[in-house]
Scaffold this motif. Structure first.
Motif, PDB file in Angstrom:
ATOM      1  N   ALA A  96       0.768  -1.106  -0.025  1.00 50.98           N
ATOM      2  CA  ALA A  96       0.075  -0.015   0.015  1.00 50.98           C
ATOM      3  C   ALA A  96       0.902   1.348  -0.095  1.00 50.98           C
ATOM      4  CB  ALA A  96      -0.999   0.099   1.100  1.00 50.98           C
ATOM      5  N   PRO A  97       1.633   1.574  -1.051  1.00 51.58           N
ATOM      6  CA  PRO A  97       2.498   2.836  -1.080  1.00 51.58           C
ATOM      7  C   PRO A  97       1.500   3.924  -1.261  1.00 51.58           C
ATOM      8  CG  PRO A  97       2.724   1.448  -3.090  1.00 51.58           C
ATOM      9  CD  PRO A  97       1.837   0.597  -2.253  1.00 51.58           C
ATOM     10  N   PRO A  98       1.910   5.039  -0.512  1.00 53.13           N
ATOM     11  CA  PRO A  98       0.960   6.331  -0.647  1.00 53.13           C
ATOM     12  C   PRO A  98       1.280   6.951  -1.655  1.00 53.13           C
ATOM     13  CG  PRO A  98       2.404   6.387   1.152  1.00 53.13           C
ATOM     14  CD  PRO A  98       2.433   4.885   0.880  1.00 53.13           C
ATOM     15  N   LEU A  99       0.346   7.851  -2.303  1.00 53.73           N
ATOM     16  CA  LEU A  99       0.718   8.847  -3.363  1.00 53.73           C
ATOM     17  C   LEU A  99       1.113   9.997  -2.449  1.00 53.73           C
ATOM     18  CD1 LEU A  99      -1.666   7.777  -6.146  1.00 53.73           C
ATOM     19  CD2 LEU A  99       0.727   7.409  -5.957  1.00 53.73           C
ATOM     20  N   SER A 100       0.321  10.397  -1.265  1.00 54.71           N
ATOM     21  CA  SER A 100       0.506  11.570  -0.598  1.00 54.71           C
ATOM     22  C   SER A 100       0.449  11.330   0.745  1.00 54.71           C
ATOM     23  CB  SER A 100      -0.320  12.833  -1.034  1.00 54.71           C
ATOM     24  OG  SER A 100      -1.666  12.057  -0.695  1.00 54.71           O
ATOM     25  N   GLY A 101       0.931  12.236   1.449  1.00 54.61           N
ATOM     26  CA  GLY A 101       1.039  12.157   3.002  1.00 54.61           C
ATOM     27  C   GLY A 101       1.140  13.512   3.641  1.00 54.61           C
ATOM     28  N   ARG A 102       0.129  13.763   4.367  1.00 52.56           N
ATOM     29  CA  ARG A 102       0.165  15.229   5.116  1.00 52.56           C
ATOM     30  C   ARG A 102      -0.224  14.982   6.500  1.00 52.56           C
ATOM     31  NH1 ARG A 102      -0.643  19.201   1.167  1.00 52.56           N
ATOM     32  NH2 ARG A 102      -0.137  20.751   2.815  1.00 52.56           N
ATOM     33  N   VAL A 103       0.603  16.160   7.308  1.00 55.76           N
ATOM     34  CA  VAL A 103       0.231  16.273   8.795  1.00 55.76           C
ATOM     35  C   VAL A 103      -0.942  17.262   8.781  1.00 55.76           C
ATOM     36  CG1 VAL A 103       1.331  17.111  10.849  1.00 55.76           C
ATOM     37  CG2 VAL A 103       2.579  15.570   9.190  1.00 55.76           C
ATOM     38  N   VAL A 104      -2.085  17.173   9.145  1.00 61.04           N
ATOM     39  CA  VAL A 104      -3.182  17.910   9.554  1.00 61.04           C
ATOM     40  C   VAL A 104      -2.902  18.813  10.710  1.00 61.04           C
ATOM     41  CG1 VAL A 104      -5.619  18.082   9.484  1.00 61.04           C
ATOM     42  CG2 VAL A 104      -4.399  16.139   8.474  1.00 61.04           C
ATOM     43  N   SER A 105      -2.486  18.207  11.634  1.00 58.91           N
ATOM     44  CA  SER A 105      -2.422  19.102  13.159  1.00 58.91           C
ATOM     45  C   SER A 105      -1.562  18.268  13.973  1.00 58.91           C
ATOM     46  CB  SER A 105      -3.730  19.313  13.435  1.00 58.91           C
ATOM     47  OG  SER A 105      -4.318  18.263  14.033  1.00 58.91           O
ATOM     48  N   HIS A 106      -1.272  18.868  15.152  1.00 57.84           N
ATOM     49  CA  HIS A 106      -0.444  18.153  16.141  1.00 57.84           C
ATOM     50  C   HIS A 106      -0.332  19.016  17.417  1.00 57.84           C
ATOM     51  CE1 HIS A 106       2.926  20.889  14.672  1.00 57.84           C
ATOM     52  NE2 HIS A 106       3.464  20.680  15.568  1.00 57.84           N
ATOM     53  N   PHE A 107      -0.322  18.650  18.299  1.00 56.90           N
ATOM     54  CA  PHE A 107      -0.352  18.877  19.605  1.00 56.90           C
ATOM     55  C   PHE A 107       0.720  18.181  20.737  1.00 56.90           C
ATOM     56  CE2 PHE A 107      -4.356  19.756  17.868  1.00 56.90           C
ATOM     57  CZ  PHE A 107      -4.519  21.018  17.885  1.00 56.90           C
ATOM     58  N   GLN A 108       1.285  18.823  21.511  1.00 55.65           N
ATOM     59  CA  GLN A 108       2.147  17.792  22.478  1.00 55.65           C
ATOM     60  C   GLN A 108       1.718  18.232  23.788  1.00 55.65           C
ATOM     61  OE1 GLN A 108       6.402  18.420  22.170  1.00 55.65           O
ATOM     62  NE2 GLN A 108       6.716  16.920  24.034  1.00 55.65           N
ATOM     63  N   ASN A 109       1.529  17.335  24.814  1.00 59.74           N
ATOM     64  CA  ASN A 109       1.167  17.423  26.354  1.00 59.74           C
ATOM     65  C   ASN A 109       2.511  16.620  26.958  1.00 59.74           C
ATOM     66  OD1 ASN A 109       0.354  17.425  29.045  1.00 59.74           O
ATOM     67  ND2 ASN A 109      -1.915  17.066  28.215  1.00 59.74           N
ATOM     68  N   LYS A 110       3.392  17.192  27.331  1.00 62.26           N
ATOM     69  CA  LYS A 110       4.432  16.272  28.251  1.00 62.26           C
ATOM     70  C   LYS A 110       5.079  15.409  27.503  1.00 62.26           C
ATOM     71  CE  LYS A 110       2.644  17.456  32.951  1.00 62.26           C
ATOM     72  NZ  LYS A 110       1.769  18.678  32.254  1.00 62.26           N
ATOM     73  N   GLU A 111       5.204  14.035  27.737  1.00 61.48           N
ATOM     74  CA  GLU A 111       5.607  13.011  27.005  1.00 61.48           C
ATOM     75  C   GLU A 111       4.672  12.286  26.072  1.00 61.48           C
ATOM     76  OE1 GLU A 111       4.017  10.731  30.629  1.00 61.48           O
ATOM     77  OE2 GLU A 111       4.717  12.786  30.115  1.00 61.48           O
ATOM     78  N   PHE A 112       3.583  13.027  25.548  1.00 64.79           N
ATOM     79  CA  PHE A 112       2.627  12.595  24.557  1.00 64.79           C
ATOM     80  C   PHE A 112       2.563  13.810  23.523  1.00 64.79           C
ATOM     81  CE2 PHE A 112       1.446  10.692  28.455  1.00 64.79           C
ATOM     82  CZ  PHE A 112       1.247   9.103  28.336  1.00 64.79           C
ATOM     83  N   ILE A 113       2.612  13.092  22.404  1.00 62.74           N
ATOM     84  CA  ILE A 113       2.145  13.761  21.045  1.00 62.74           C
ATOM     85  C   ILE A 113       0.900  13.374  20.495  1.00 62.74           C
ATOM     86  CG2 ILE A 113       3.033  14.631  18.811  1.00 62.74           C
ATOM     87  CD1 ILE A 113       6.053  14.297  19.830  1.00 62.74           C
ATOM     88  N   HIS A 114      -0.257  14.305  20.340  1.00 61.45           N
ATOM     89  CA  HIS A 114      -1.289  13.808  19.272  1.00 61.45           C
ATOM     90  C   HIS A 114      -1.143  14.386  17.906  1.00 61.45           C
ATOM     91  CE1 HIS A 114      -5.260  13.922  17.842  1.00 61.45           C
ATOM     92  NE2 HIS A 114      -5.402  12.717  18.481  1.00 61.45           N
ATOM     93  N   TRP A 115      -1.270  13.649  16.924  1.00 62.91           N
ATOM     94  CA  TRP A 115      -1.246  14.148  15.548  1.00 62.91           C
ATOM     95  C   TRP A 115      -2.116  13.678  14.726  1.00 62.91           C
ATOM     96  CZ3 TRP A 115       1.138  12.583  10.827  1.00 62.91           C
ATOM     97  CH2 TRP A 115       1.736  11.516  10.996  1.00 62.91           C
ATOM     98  N   SER A 116      -2.788  14.333  13.690  1.00 63.72           N
ATOM     99  CA  SER A 116      -3.390  14.033  12.706  1.00 63.72           C
ATOM    100  C   SER A 116      -3.013  14.010  11.207  1.00 63.72           C
ATOM    101  CB  SER A 116      -4.946  14.662  12.690  1.00 63.72           C
ATOM    102  OG  SER A 116      -5.611  14.771  14.053  1.00 63.72           O
ATOM    103  N   TRP A 117      -3.379  12.856  10.404  1.00 64.19           N
ATOM    104  CA  TRP A 117      -2.906  12.569   9.401  1.00 64.19           C
ATOM    105  C   TRP A 117      -3.799  12.470   8.065  1.00 64.19           C
ATOM    106  CZ3 TRP A 117      -4.503   7.831   8.448  1.00 64.19           C
ATOM    107  CH2 TRP A 117      -4.590   6.998   9.266  1.00 64.19           C
ATOM    108  N   ASP A 118      -3.412  12.584   6.654  1.00 64.37           N
ATOM    109  CA  ASP A 118      -4.197  12.351   5.476  1.00 64.37           C
ATOM    110  C   ASP A 118      -3.282  11.813   4.503  1.00 64.37           C
ATOM    111  OD1 ASP A 118      -5.727  12.837   3.347  1.00 64.37           O
ATOM    112  OD2 ASP A 118      -6.250  14.755   3.607  1.00 64.37           O
ATOM    113  N   PHE A 119      -3.675  10.581   4.406  1.00 59.72           N
ATOM    114  CA  PHE A 119      -3.121   9.990   3.213  1.00 59.72           C
ATOM    115  C   PHE A 119      -3.866   9.545   1.848  1.00 59.72           C
ATOM    116  CE2 PHE A 119      -0.317   8.872   6.868  1.00 59.72           C
ATOM    117  CZ  PHE A 119       0.864   9.080   6.355  1.00 59.72           C
TER     118      PHE A 119
END
Length: 241
Positions: free
Chosen positions: A179-202
């Motif tokens: 399943a090789p992607p044709l595109s991959g984008r980082v939509v948003s990201h947030f960090q809280n101490k030792e955790f990172i939450h990020w959203s993607w669009d492939f």
């Protein structure tokens, strides 16, 4: 000697005077150019120009600095950095390596800007994480994994769990093949101490698209757990189990 990489950064810097200047990228990008930028990727001239418009829109003002040297095979390598103010007028910066491959007409067929340092630690770690999944050679990928994943790294998909660098390295090879992607984008990201939450669009062949997010659990500057959330995970995991 001025290279096409010099011309690229000159055009990108001119975006401060109006995003229409980015249309000049069409003169140096091949029609099917592959752009890999800070862990994100798109393919095709139109998508690459649109990507740069989106990047420029995130800054109130910024400037790139770079070096460029031509290799024996005609490719161009160098270092890049960017610094300026974001839309909230906070100081921001980023830096990394850059490499360029040219087609027979001297146009950029592949442009790769890695993000290895910067003021946004979470975004740098996301970029390094995504870079691992782009590396085609398993041995090279294994070395890169040492600098971003703990030895006992866990990847938790909605239906499967993979543990350990070696197991995950093998799994990445399967994903790349199936399943090789044709595109991959980082939509948003947030960090809280030792955790990172990020959203993607492939994006994938056949106009398939997968949206989702991940929580990265950090151990210092290494990722020790990746928890994936997506209603479309079958798009990129179908046939990999």
């Amino acid at each position: 000697m001025t290279t096409v990489l010099d011309r690229y950064f000159e055009i990108v810097n001119s975006a401060d005077n109006g995003h229409s200047a980015l249309e000049g990228l069409r003169d140096i990008f091949a029609e099917n150019v592959l752009l890999m930028h800070s862990g994100e990727m798109v393919q095709g001239r139109d998508m690459a120009v649109d990507f740069h418009r989106g990047q420029a829109a995130k800054w109130k003002e910024s400037k790139h600095h770079w070096t460029a040297s031509v290799e024996g095979d005609g490719s161009i390598v160098g270092k890049w950095s960017q610094a300026g103010l974001d839309l909230r007028e906070n100081g921001c910066s980023g830096s990394g390596n850059v490499s360029v491959s040219l087609d027979s007409n001297g146009l950029i067929s592949r442009l790769h800007l890695s993000l290895t340092g910067g003021s946004d630690r979470a975004r740098v770690l996301i970029a390094k994480h995504l870079e691992v999944w782009m590396i085609q050679d398993a041995a090279e990928r294994a070395k890169a994994m040492e600098h971003i994943y703990t030895e006992d790294i866990k990847v938790m998909e909605p239906e499967d769990v993979f543990a350990g660098r070696h197991v995950i390295n093998d799994y990445i090879s399967v994903v790349q093949r199936q399943a090789p992607p044709l595109s991959g984008r980082v939509v948003s990201h947030f960090q809280n101490k030792e955790f990172i939450h990020w959203s993607w669009d492939f994006g994938f062949p056949g106009n398939r698209r997968a949206l989702g997010s991940e929580v990265l659990h950090l151990n210092g500057d290494l990722i020790e757990k990746i928890v994936i959330f997506s209603a479309h995970s079958d798009v990129f995991t179908d046939g990999t189990r």
